[in-house]
Motif scaffolding. Structure first.
Motif, short mmCIF file in Angstrom:
data_model
loop_
_atom_site.label_atom_id
_atom_site.label_comp_id
_atom_site.label_asym_id
_atom_site.label_seq_id
_atom_site.Cartn_x
_atom_site.Cartn_y
_atom_site.Cartn_z
N SER A 1 137.93 54.43 31.46
CA SER A 1 136.61 53.93 31.05
C SER A 1 136.48 52.44 31.35
N ASP A 2 137.54 51.67 31.10
CA ASP A 2 137.50 50.24 31.37
C ASP A 2 137.37 49.97 32.87
N ALA A 3 138.05 50.79 33.68
CA ALA A 3 137.94 50.63 35.14
C ALA A 3 136.51 50.92 35.59
N LEU A 4 135.89 51.93 34.98
CA LEU A 4 134.51 52.26 35.32
C LEU A 4 133.57 51.13 34.93
N ARG A 5 133.74 50.59 33.71
CA ARG A 5 132.85 49.52 33.25
C ARG A 5 133.06 48.24 34.06
N ALA A 6 134.26 48.03 34.57
CA ALA A 6 134.49 46.87 35.43
C ALA A 6 133.69 46.98 36.72
N ALA A 7 133.54 48.20 37.21
CA ALA A 7 132.78 48.42 38.43
C ALA A 7 131.29 48.48 38.17
N LEU A 8 130.89 49.02 36.99
CA LEU A 8 129.48 49.21 36.67
C LEU A 8 129.32 49.05 35.16
N PRO A 9 128.99 47.85 34.70
CA PRO A 9 128.98 47.57 33.25
C PRO A 9 128.10 48.50 32.42
N ASP A 10 126.99 48.97 32.99
CA ASP A 10 126.09 49.83 32.21
C ASP A 10 126.25 51.30 32.58
N ALA B 1 133.64 55.81 25.72
CA ALA B 1 132.61 56.74 26.18
C ALA B 1 131.28 56.47 25.49
N ASN B 2 130.19 56.75 26.20
CA ASN B 2 128.86 56.67 25.59
C ASN B 2 128.05 57.95 25.82
N VAL C 1 117.65 60.52 34.72
CA VAL C 1 119.02 60.03 34.57
C VAL C 1 119.03 58.53 34.33
N SER C 2 118.16 57.81 35.04
CA SER C 2 118.08 56.36 34.85
C SER C 2 117.67 56.01 33.43
N ARG C 3 116.75 56.78 32.85
CA ARG C 3 116.34 56.52 31.46
C ARG C 3 117.50 56.78 30.50
N LEU C 4 118.27 57.83 30.77
CA LEU C 4 119.44 58.11 29.93
C LEU C 4 120.45 56.97 30.01
N ARG C 5 120.69 56.49 31.21
CA ARG C 5 121.65 55.40 31.40
C ARG C 5 121.18 54.13 30.68
N ARG C 6 119.89 53.83 30.77
CA ARG C 6 119.38 52.64 30.07
C ARG C 6 119.53 52.80 28.56
N VAL D 1 136.32 51.01 15.07
CA VAL D 1 136.05 50.88 16.49
C VAL D 1 135.84 49.41 16.82
N THR D 2 136.63 48.89 17.75
CA THR D 2 136.50 47.50 18.16
C THR D 2 136.52 47.42 19.66
N GLY D 3 136.26 46.24 20.18
CA GLY D 3 136.34 46.02 21.61
C GLY D 3 135.01 46.26 22.29
N PRO D 4 135.01 46.33 23.66
CA PRO D 4 133.78 46.41 24.42
C PRO D 4 132.92 47.60 24.08
N SER D 5 133.51 48.70 23.61
CA SER D 5 132.70 49.89 23.34
C SER D 5 131.98 49.81 22.00
N ALA D 6 132.39 48.89 21.13
CA ALA D 6 131.72 48.74 19.84
C ALA D 6 130.38 48.07 20.05
N ARG D 7 129.33 48.64 19.47
CA ARG D 7 127.98 48.12 19.68
C ARG D 7 127.57 47.26 18.49
N THR D 8 126.73 46.29 18.77
CA THR D 8 126.22 45.42 17.73
C THR D 8 124.74 45.64 17.57
N PRO D 9 124.17 45.30 16.41
CA PRO D 9 122.76 45.55 16.22
C PRO D 9 121.90 44.71 17.16
N ALA D 10 120.76 45.28 17.56
CA ALA D 10 119.83 44.51 18.38
C ALA D 10 119.25 43.38 17.53
N PRO D 11 119.00 42.21 18.16
CA PRO D 11 118.48 41.09 17.39
C PRO D 11 117.05 41.36 16.92
#
Length: 277
Positions: A54-63, A89-90, A249-254, A267-277
């Motif tokens: 998953s980290d290798a994937l996010r390095a290539a494509l963050p979203d 995973a998301n 698919v693009s809407r799902l990805r967004r 859950v910590t690290g890059p996969s942990a989500r924070t609240p929208a401002p």
């Protein structure tokens, strides 16, 4: 962008390849696809192996969409979200329909509250449609069309069936989200239609995102592009159908890349989500 390149981008935008996490890096053909529109990858692994992939994937494509085919385990949607997010995973590719009233709605809602998209399935177009109606009403982001044969269609599986996908799922249930194919490397699919032929039939039937298994490599990927180009040229696969699929698919990805409420405990690290401002 010329017509051939446009078609290649659309095809890649509607494919979800898979890796088993055995290698430290993603295969070159997947990396090229990510550059051209592939929305993500399904990671068929667990634990630290899954996280590294998953980290290798996010390095290539963050979203990127990072799918995980982990089976539905007891514990509810929040527990599943915690496990999947810890693996990076998301997208939960194996949300099973609940047997009790309201069970599917609660699981999907709890999972997606934490930003992990649910792919509910397998949908076969037969049996009880209640869980899928519940999921659709709860805003499920994806539904997986299964490989079970549809009665009266000479063994055609639901994932390749227009009456099942477009007729029942889209029409009768009014579902407007992403339809995902089951993986196309099962012997029943390979022996009957081949992976490239099945991919084209799935898109024609109304599927948006075609899943490939980990055994499907660069050769299968290239053959799908060839089969799709032939089907478009022959008029069997309208370009507008691929455009519609790519937009869903693009809407799902967004959606999957947007911030959500805080991650479940632990859950910590890059996969942990924070609240929208």
């Amino acid at each position: 962008m010329n017509a051939l390149h446009r078609l290649a981008v659309l095809v890649d935008s509607c494919l979800l390849p898979a890796v088993d996490g055995a290698d430290e890096r993603l295969p070159d053909w997947i990396l090229r696809g990510l550059e051209r529109g592939t929305p993500g990858v399904a990671v068929h692994a667990r634990g630290q192996v899954a996280r590294k992939a998953s980290d290798a994937l996010r390095a290539a494509l963050p979203d990127a969409l990072t799918g995980h085919p982990e089976p539905h385990r007891p514990g509810g949607g929040s527990a599943a979200a915690a496990e999947l997010m810890a693996a990076g995973a998301n997208l939960h590719l194996a949300v099973r329909p609940g047997t009790r009233a309201d069970e599917t709605r609660v699981f999907v809602t709890d999972l997606q509250t934490h930003g992990v998209a649910a792919a509910l399935g397998p949908f076969t177009g037969t049996g009880s449609l209640r869980p899928f109606a519940e999921g659709a009403a709860a805003g499920v982001r994806a539904i997986t069309a299964g490989r079970s044969p549809v009665p009266g269609e000479d063994g055609l599986p639901a994932t390749l069936s227009g009456p099942a996908v477009t007729g029942i799922l889209r029409g009768e249930l009014g579902y407007g989200g992403v339809v995902v194919s089951d993986t196309l490397d099962a012997p029943s699919i390979v022996d009957g239609w081949g992976v490239p032929g099945a991919a084209v039939l799935a898109w024609i039937a109304g599927v948006d995102l075609v899943r490939l298994g980990p055994a499907s490599g660069a050769g299968v990927h290239d053959a799908i592009h060839t089969a799709a180009a032939r089907a478009v040229a022959d008029g069997d696969l309208p370009l507008s159908r691929l455009e519609e699929a790519a937009e869903r698919v693009s809407r799902l990805r967004r959606w999957a890349s947007e911030p959500r409420m805080p991650a479940p405990a632990g859950v910590t690290g890059p996969s942990a989500r924070t609240p929208a401002p």
